[in-house]
Motif scaffolding. Structure first.
Motif, PDB file in Angstrom:
ATOM      1  N   ASP A  71      -3.516  16.004  30.006  1.00 14.22           N
ATOM      2  CA  ASP A  71      -2.171  16.461  29.650  1.00 14.22           C
ATOM      3  C   ASP A  71      -1.990  16.691  28.155  1.00 14.22           C
ATOM      4  O   ASP A  71      -0.912  17.097  27.708  1.00 14.22           O
ATOM      5  N   GLN A  72      -3.055  16.450  27.357  1.00 20.08           N
ATOM      6  CA  GLN A  72      -2.965  16.679  25.917  1.00 20.08           C
ATOM      7  C   GLN A  72      -4.030  17.633  25.388  1.00 20.08           C
ATOM      8  O   GLN A  72      -3.922  18.115  24.267  1.00 20.08           O
ATOM      9  N   THR A  73      -5.050  17.909  26.200  1.00 21.69           N
ATOM     10  CA  THR A  73      -6.239  18.591  25.685  1.00 21.69           C
ATOM     11  C   THR A  73      -6.602  19.812  26.515  1.00 21.69           C
ATOM     12  O   THR A  73      -6.559  19.775  27.746  1.00 21.69           O
ATOM     13  N   VAL A  74      -6.968  20.879  25.811  1.00 21.55           N
ATOM     14  CA  VAL A  74      -7.449  22.120  26.429  1.00 21.55           C
ATOM     15  C   VAL A  74      -8.849  22.398  25.892  1.00 21.55           C
ATOM     16  O   VAL A  74      -9.125  22.183  24.708  1.00 21.55           O
ATOM     17  N   TYR A  75      -9.739  22.852  26.777  1.00 21.77           N
ATOM     18  CA  TYR A  75     -11.090  23.258  26.340  1.00 21.77           C
ATOM     19  C   TYR A  75     -11.160  24.781  26.362  1.00 21.77           C
ATOM     20  O   TYR A  75     -11.000  25.410  27.413  1.00 21.77           O
TER      21      TYR A  75
ATOM     22  N   LEU B  54      -3.338  31.841  21.624  1.00 25.57           N
ATOM     23  CA  LEU B  54      -3.696  30.656  22.418  1.00 25.57           C
ATOM     24  C   LEU B  54      -3.106  29.402  21.784  1.00 25.57           C
ATOM     25  O   LEU B  54      -2.508  28.565  22.473  1.00 25.57           O
ATOM     26  N   PHE B  55      -3.251  29.257  20.457  1.00 22.80           N
ATOM     27  CA  PHE B  55      -2.704  28.079  19.774  1.00 22.80           C
ATOM     28  C   PHE B  55      -1.191  27.981  20.004  1.00 22.80           C
ATOM     29  O   PHE B  55      -0.663  26.909  20.330  1.00 22.80           O
ATOM     30  N   ASN B  56      -0.498  29.122  19.836  1.00 26.49           N
ATOM     31  CA  ASN B  56       0.954  29.114  19.974  1.00 26.49           C
ATOM     32  C   ASN B  56       1.394  28.737  21.384  1.00 26.49           C
ATOM     33  O   ASN B  56       2.326  27.952  21.582  1.00 26.49           O
ATOM     34  N   ARG B  57       0.711  29.296  22.366  1.00 29.58           N
ATOM     35  CA  ARG B  57       1.097  29.009  23.753  1.00 29.58           C
ATOM     36  C   ARG B  57       0.830  27.546  24.099  1.00 29.58           C
ATOM     37  O   ARG B  57       1.621  26.912  24.801  1.00 29.58           O
ATOM     38  N   MET B  58      -0.266  27.013  23.609  1.00 32.32           N
ATOM     39  CA  MET B  58      -0.578  25.614  23.900  1.00 32.32           C
ATOM     40  C   MET B  58       0.397  24.670  23.181  1.00 32.32           C
ATOM     41  O   MET B  58       0.773  23.636  23.722  1.00 32.32           O
ATOM     42  N   GLN B  59       0.810  25.039  21.970  1.00 28.35           N
ATOM     43  CA  GLN B  59       1.829  24.227  21.295  1.00 28.35           C
ATOM     44  C   GLN B  59       3.150  24.269  22.058  1.00 28.35           C
ATOM     45  O   GLN B  59       3.836  23.252  22.172  1.00 28.35           O
ATOM     46  N   SER B  60       3.499  25.430  22.567  1.00 25.02           N
ATOM     47  CA  SER B  60       4.723  25.540  23.361  1.00 25.02           C
ATOM     48  C   SER B  60       4.661  24.655  24.594  1.00 25.02           C
ATOM     49  O   SER B  60       5.678  24.152  25.073  1.00 25.02           O
ATOM     50  N   GLU B  61       3.464  24.449  25.115  1.00 24.81           N
ATOM     51  CA  GLU B  61       3.281  23.591  26.288  1.00 24.81           C
ATOM     52  C   GLU B  61       3.108  22.121  25.903  1.00 24.81           C
ATOM     53  O   GLU B  61       2.817  21.280  26.748  1.00 24.81           O
ATOM     54  N   LYS B  62       3.248  21.818  24.597  1.00 24.39           N
ATOM     55  CA  LYS B  62       3.151  20.447  24.083  1.00 24.39           C
ATOM     56  C   LYS B  62       1.735  19.871  24.208  1.00 24.39           C
ATOM     57  O   LYS B  62       1.567  18.650  24.305  1.00 24.39           O
ATOM     58  N   MET B  63       0.725  20.735  24.207  1.00 20.16           N
ATOM     59  CA  MET B  63      -0.656  20.255  24.153  1.00 20.16           C
ATOM     60  C   MET B  63      -0.963  19.862  22.708  1.00 20.16           C
ATOM     61  O   MET B  63      -0.456  20.478  21.759  1.00 20.16           O
ATOM     62  N   ASN B  64      -1.810  18.854  22.527  1.00 22.96           N
ATOM     63  CA  ASN B  64      -2.104  18.353  21.181  1.00 22.96           C
ATOM     64  C   ASN B  64      -3.460  18.780  20.634  1.00 22.96           C
ATOM     65  O   ASN B  64      -3.635  18.863  19.419  1.00 22.96           O
TER      66      ASN B  64
END
Length: 685
Positions: free
Chosen positions: A613-617, A640-650
């Motif tokens: 729930d915090q990490t994307v590969y 990709l960075f922006n979308r993952m930040q919007s999803e609260k990924m760290n």
């Protein structure tokens, strides 16, 4: 061995946890000397002596046990342990230095050469201050505690480097500011409070509350951080926090005698009430609802002069009394802070001013407990017949509770951000959409609304609802309020919220403004100037949504980035990897972003999957040979960075391939990851 060689916080936490369990297992009949508690208290004190950076924390622990008046033996043991801790800490600080040598001139100098006092000083108080600074480590102790560990000696201070000035005087104490200029460590500001004829038990009680209140025990600091008490000199030190009292600020501003100043104060008055009432009720909470401030006037609170700032402080805890009833607690603040001030400055008056007191109470107690207390207050109003002067207050309270029950509580930062947006919009009603969006983003950052999202997940939706959607149809606002309500009660996942907003986009006939802001509400990473749209794709299962963002390459030719809309597009992306001699293996758990040319061709893309729930590969990225060196891969990565930040990924991780390329985007090597990692929490949208 534990206290001499181990510095890990876990050691201290473990000892304190055992101590806490032991304390919770006793009652008034327990013979504490037959328990491990005396040994544990001494062990914790010795730990603090050996590790001076833990002094404040351990002192606070002892104070909490001292305040357990229902267990006098425990209170006395904690007091003795605290004395042992303080003695050891001050021994560690070392004795004061009488003489120093100026490293530049080689000349000797003493404390009298560094201390300068302002004119018209009370001679008795001047002598007390100079003697305390000269003969004790009062400044050394305070600077160490407030600076995070800096140790200052006489030879660190420039000749003439200490300036003492008077801040304020009360009937029971005088307050002085001591400014210290050092050679290498910068400057420091300390407050010295000299008490006058106060019974010692009252002094000790006040100091105990000061230690707890100044320890960031609450979300909002309640009073300046406490330094140390020096009994022989009748004074204690605390951290200096700049700012005027509310009373002095209003008095100073009204001297300008212009309409703009009165308007500004009119808008600030609710902010002052909200903050001071929160501090007032915070003290009540701090004392376990046993004591209350007796003098909640504008002269006893410091509040920042801008509604996006923090730093509210109670000036003094000296005037306090036993708590009796909620009615009296409320009336004390209402009369002394609000009515007295509005009698002097009638232009501050407005309808339903009491709602800011109620909101301050919720800020102090939390929404659940705050509402319980307010409902109890309401029942008092209903049962008491001699409260004619508070009849309007009763009606305002009923209205407030009904509003919170229907729409939820509005946190302070959000409330004043909303108000500021509307003040701006009244002056700029013809603003372009991207100007409104830029203002929303600026307010979101300035008022630090993102910090509210953990406890109030609906904060962004409500911010948009009450600003840019304020003039929308009641039908649309009804749906948005439903989303806000469900978010508030944690009934919606992030994906469900996105689906809700997407359904609105497809089911409502929206204006250009509503479409623009609903897209940005759905995807917070979008910039005001971004050209973006949401596509709703029909599939065999539930319809899916797809954000399409338009960019330009280095040649000014437009292209878009979105998720693939068909298996055929994923197949075309796969072919790009093959053409680039990159071996890839697409799996069902993979997600994709693709770059589409202005003619509709797949010209690049990347794929990734969620680890937790915090990490994307992120696996690999590719751009067609013909479109390379045009900035497309940079846009893909940043999207990709922006979308993952919007999803609260760290975190985004990737393999250790082409590290020089990924270093450009802030990826680093860390021990816990096999490849490279980018910390999104340190990046800005």
């Amino acid at each position: 061995e534990i206290i001499d060689e181990r510095t890990d916080n876990s050691d201290l936490m473990a000892i304190e946890e055992i101590l806490h369990l032991e304390v919770n297992s006793i009652d008034e009949t327990t013979n504490i000397k037959n328990t491990p508690i005396p040994y544990l208290l001494n062990l914790v004190a010795d730990f603090g002596i050996q590790h001076p950076t833990k002094y404040e924390h351990i002192r606070r622990t002892f104070v909490r046990y001292q305040l357990r008046k229902n267990l006098p033996e425990l209170s006395n043991l904690a007091a003795r342990a605290r004395t042992h801790l303080r003695t050891g800490f001050r021994n560690w600080l070392g004795s004061y230095q009488k003489v120093a040598v100026d490293m530049e001139t080689g000349e000797e100098y003493r404390w009298k050469d560094v201390i300068i006092t302002e004119p018209d000083f009370d001679e008795g108080e001047k002598d007390r201050i100079i003697k305390a600074i000269t003969d004790t480590s009062i400044l050394r102790e305070a600077i160490f505690l407030f600076s995070g560990g800096k140790l200052i000696r006489l030879d660190n201070i420039l000749p003439g480097g200490i300036w003492v000035s008077k801040l304020r005087t009360y009937h029971d104490k005088s307050v002085y500011r001591v400014s210290v200029q050092t050679r290498l460590h910068g400057s420091f500001d300390i407050v010295l409070l000299l008490h006058k004829d106060i019974p010692k038990e009252n002094v000790y009680e006040e100091i105990n509350w000061l230690i707890l209140a100044g320890s960031r025990f609450f979300l909002q600091e309640l009073i300046e951080d406490f330094g140390g008490y020096w009994n022989d000199y009748g004074m204690w030190s605390s951290k200096f926090i700049p700012g005027n009292t509310v009373g002095k600020f209003i008095q100073r501003e009204t001297r300008k005698k212009d309409e703009a100043t009165e308007t500004r104060l009119f808008y600030l008055w609710p902010f002052f009430i909200w903050n001071t009432s929160a501090a007032y009720f915070n003290f009540w909470k701090l004392t376990d609802h046993k004591l209350q401030l007796d003098d909640p006037t504008t002269e006893n609170f410091i509040v920042p002069p801008h509604d996006y700032q923090r730093g509210t402080r109670v000036v003094s805890f000296s005037e306090r009394k036993e708590f009796s009833t909620l009615i009296e607690l409320f009336r004390n603040f209402y009369k002394n802070f609000i009515l007295k001030t509005q009698e002097i400055y009638p232009f501050l008056e407005r309808d339903n001013i009491c709602k800011y007191i109620f909101s301050g109470l919720i800020n102090a107690e939390g929404e659940k407990e705050g509402l319980r207390i307010l409902k109890e207050l309401k029942s008092y109003f209903e049962s008491c017949e001699d409260l004619v002067e508070l009849e309007k207050v009763k009606l305002f309270l009923e209205e407030f509770l009904k509003s919170v029950e229907e729409f939820g509580f509005i946190p302070k930062q959000l409330y004043f951000a909303n108000k500021r947006f509307h003040r701006w919009y009244e002056l700029n009603k013809g603003a372009a959409l991207n100007a409104e969006a830029a203002m929303l983003n600026e307010l979101y950052d300035t008022y630090n609304l993102s910090e509210l999202e953990k406890n109030y997940p609906e904060v962004r939706s409500r911010f948009y609802l009450e600003t840019v959607f304020a003039d929308s149809s009641e039908e649309l606002k009804l749906v948005l309020r439903d989303v806000v309500r469900k978010q508030h009660h944690h009934e919606l996942t992030k994906d469900e919220v996105v689906n809700y907003f997407s359904n609105i986009l497809s089911e409502f006939s929206l204006t250009e403004k509503e479409d623009y802001f609903l897209t940005r509400l759905t995807y917070p990473h979008l910039k005001p100037s971004d050209s973006a749209a949401i596509l709703k794709i029909k599939t065999e299962g539930a319809p899916t949504i797809n954000l399409v963002v338009e960019y330009e390459d280095y040649d000014g030719i437009p292209f878009t980035i979105r998720k693939p809309i068909s298996p055929k597009e994923i197949s075309r992306l796969y072919q790009l990897f093959i053409d680039a001699n990159l071996v890839v293996n697409f799996r069902p758990e993979h997600n994709f972003l693709v770059a589409i040319s202005d003619r509709g061709f797949i010209i690049g893309g990347l794929f990734y999957n969620y680890i937790d729930d915090q990490t994307v590969y992120m696996d690999k990225i590719v751009v067609s040979n013909r479109y390379r060196k045009k900035g497309i891969s940079d846009r893909l990565m940043n999207e990709l960075f922006n979308r993952m930040q919007s999803e609260k990924m760290n975190f985004i991780t990737t393999g250790f391939f082409r590290p020089e390329y990924f270093y450009r985007f802030g990826f680093t090597i860390e021990r816990k990851y096999s490849g490279l990692v980018k910390d999104l929490s340190k990046s800005e949208l």
